[in-house]
Design an enzyme around this catalytic site. Sequence first.
Site, mmCIF file in Angstrom:
data_model
loop_
_atom_site.group_PDB
_atom_site.id
_atom_site.type_symbol
_atom_site.label_atom_id
_atom_site.label_comp_id
_atom_site.label_asym_id
_atom_site.label_seq_id
_atom_site.Cartn_x
_atom_site.Cartn_y
_atom_site.Cartn_z
ATOM 1 C CB SER A 39 4.970 19.615 12.286
ATOM 2 O OG SER A 39 5.844 19.458 13.239
ATOM 3 C CE1 TYR A 47 5.124 16.266 8.985
ATOM 4 C CE2 TYR A 47 6.797 16.525 10.581
ATOM 5 C CZ TYR A 47 5.550 16.725 10.020
ATOM 6 O OH TYR A 47 3.913 16.465 10.720
HETATM 7 N N1 LIG Z 1 0.793 13.233 14.831
HETATM 8 C C1 LIG Z 1 1.450 13.878 14.802
HETATM 9 O O1 LIG Z 1 2.272 13.457 15.882
HETATM 10 C C2 LIG Z 1 1.723 15.060 14.135
HETATM 11 C C3 LIG Z 1 3.052 16.402 14.563
HETATM 12 C C4 LIG Z 1 2.941 16.964 14.298
HETATM 13 C C5 LIG Z 1 1.739 17.546 12.859
HETATM 14 N N2 LIG Z 1 0.666 16.938 12.205
HETATM 15 C C6 LIG Z 1 0.256 16.797 11.263
HETATM 16 O O2 LIG Z 1 -0.762 16.599 11.294
HETATM 17 C C7 LIG Z 1 -1.456 16.448 10.144
HETATM 18 C C8 LIG Z 1 -2.214 15.464 10.511
HETATM 19 O O3 LIG Z 1 -1.713 14.185 11.026
HETATM 20 P P1 LIG Z 1 -1.759 12.801 11.211
HETATM 21 O O4 LIG Z 1 -1.087 12.133 12.567
HETATM 22 O O5 LIG Z 1 -3.453 12.969 11.608
HETATM 23 O O6 LIG Z 1 -1.853 12.141 9.829
HETATM 24 P P2 LIG Z 1 -2.923 10.436 10.300
HETATM 25 O O7 LIG Z 1 -3.474 9.903 10.979
HETATM 26 O O8 LIG Z 1 -1.421 9.553 9.121
HETATM 27 O O9 LIG Z 1 -3.607 10.746 8.828
HETATM 28 C C9 LIG Z 1 -3.670 11.865 7.175
HETATM 29 C C10 LIG Z 1 -4.758 11.946 6.703
HETATM 30 O O10 LIG Z 1 -3.818 12.538 5.882
HETATM 31 C C11 LIG Z 1 -4.864 11.858 4.675
HETATM 32 N N3 LIG Z 1 -3.563 11.837 3.038
HETATM 33 C C12 LIG Z 1 -2.833 11.655 3.511
HETATM 34 N N4 LIG Z 1 -2.113 12.029 1.760
HETATM 35 C C13 LIG Z 1 -3.339 12.697 0.898
HETATM 36 C C14 LIG Z 1 -3.313 13.182 -0.013
HETATM 37 N N5 LIG Z 1 -1.930 12.929 -0.444
HETATM 38 N N6 LIG Z 1 -4.719 13.210 -0.159
HETATM 39 C C15 LIG Z 1 -5.547 13.135 0.457
HETATM 40 N N7 LIG Z 1 -5.251 12.912 1.626
HETATM 41 C C16 LIG Z 1 -4.356 12.356 2.186
HETATM 42 C C17 LIG Z 1 -4.418 10.133 5.517
HETATM 43 O O11 LIG Z 1 -5.725 8.993 4.457
HETATM 44 P P3 LIG Z 1 -5.222 8.611 2.946
HETATM 45 O O12 LIG Z 1 -3.615 7.898 3.391
HETATM 46 O O13 LIG Z 1 -6.133 7.600 2.862
HETATM 47 O O14 LIG Z 1 -5.213 9.698 2.602
HETATM 48 C C18 LIG Z 1 -5.636 10.454 6.498
HETATM 49 O O15 LIG Z 1 -6.363 10.915 6.411
HETATM 50 C C19 LIG Z 1 -0.157 16.014 8.839
HETATM 51 O O16 LIG Z 1 -0.755 17.369 8.224
HETATM 52 C C20 LIG Z 1 0.591 15.852 9.942
HETATM 53 O O17 LIG Z 1 2.083 16.019 9.269
HETATM 54 C C21 LIG Z 1 0.636 15.781 12.882
#
Ligand SMILES: NC(=O)c1ccc[n+]([C@@H]2O[C@H](COP(=O)([O-])OP(=O)(O)OC[C@H]3O[C@@H](n4cnc5c(N)ncnc54)[C@H](OP(=O)(O)O)[C@@H]3O)[C@@H](O)[C@H]2O)c1
Length: 274
Positions: free
Chosen positions: A145, A158
Amino acid sequence: MIMSAKTFQDKVAIITGSSVGIGKATAIELVKNGASVVLNGRNQERLTKAENEIKALGGKFLSVCCDVSVPEQAKSLVDKTIETFGKLDILINNAGVSMRGDFADLNPDVYKTVFDINLLGSVNPTIPAIPYIKKSHGSIVFVSSLAGIRGLPGNSAYCSSKMALRAIAESIRIEEAKSKIHVGLVLVGITEIEKGKTTIGADGSLITLKDRSNLNVQSVNSVARAILKNIRKRKFRTTLTGIGKLNAFMQSILPGLVEKVLILSIDKIRKRSE
Ligand SMILES: NC(=O)c1ccc[n+]([C@@H]2O[C@H](COP(=O)([O-])OP(=O)(O)OC[C@H]3O[C@@H](n4cnc5c(N)ncnc54)[C@H](OP(=O)(O)O)[C@@H]3O)[C@@H](O)[C@H]2O)c1
C-alpha cells in the site's frame, strides 16, 4: 525481461483473498488473459459468489476456503493447487486487513491481528510456493500500500505490516536471484471497496468503512491491471497513482518536509481514512 502478450496463457495463479475487492478483480483479469486461477478467502458464501463470476467467464479455477494466516492452511492452498493443476506459476499475496487508531489508544492485539493476516498471511503461502515458482520461473507478488512508504497517523499497525512486505520481497529477490523468479511489490492507493467492508478499530472491534463511491479513488479493475503489468514486465516495485509516486519521491529526498506536511494535514488525513 518483458514477457509477451501471452504471458498469462495457461498459467496457474493463486490469488489470496480473492473472494471480493482487488483480489477478485485480479482473478477475473487473469482469467480474461487465459490463466487458471485459485480463489481463496475464509468465508465460503463470498467465495461461492466469486466462483460464479469466474464460471460465467468460462475460466478454469479452483477454490480453496482457508485462512492464510494459519501455516497449515496456507500450505494446503499450495498443495491443492499442485494436486489440481500440477504446477504453480504465480502467487499473488493479496489478503489483507486495515486498521484505524492512534498508537497510544491501541489494544496490542490489533497489531497481532494485522500482522497475522498482512504479514504471516503472505509468508505462509510463499514458503511452500517457492519450489514450484522456481520450477516455473514464475512470479510472487506482494500487494502492499502507499501506507507502506512511511508511517502515517492512525495507521501504525497497517503501515508497519505493509512496510515489512517490502523487506521480505527484497530479501527473496537477492536469495533467489539465480532462480530466475520474479518478485514484485505493488503499492496500492485508496481504492473502491465493497459495501460493508470493515476495518479494525483501536479496541480490536470491527468498524464498517464509509462508502467511497463519491470519492475520486482507484477502481479495483485498474489496480488489477497494474498487478498484471507488474508481472508481465517482471518489475520490482509498482507505485500506483500520481500522488503515490510523488509521496515516494518526496519521502526519499525530503522526509522531514513530508513529516511537517503530514502534521499540518492530520485532520484531513483522519477524515479521509474514515
Ligand atoms: N482497498 C484499498 O483502498 C487498498 C489500498 C491499499 C492497499 N490495499 C491492499 O489490497 C489488498 C486487498 O484489499 P481490498 O480492499 O480488496 O480488501 P477486501 O475487499 O477487504 O478483501 C480482502 C480479501 O481478503 C480475504 N481475506 C482476509 N483475510 C484473510 C485470511 N486470513 N485468509 C484468507 N483470506 C483472507 C477476504 O475474504 P474473507 O474475509 O472471507 O477471508 C477478501 O477476499 C489488501 O492487502 C489491502 O491491504 C487496499
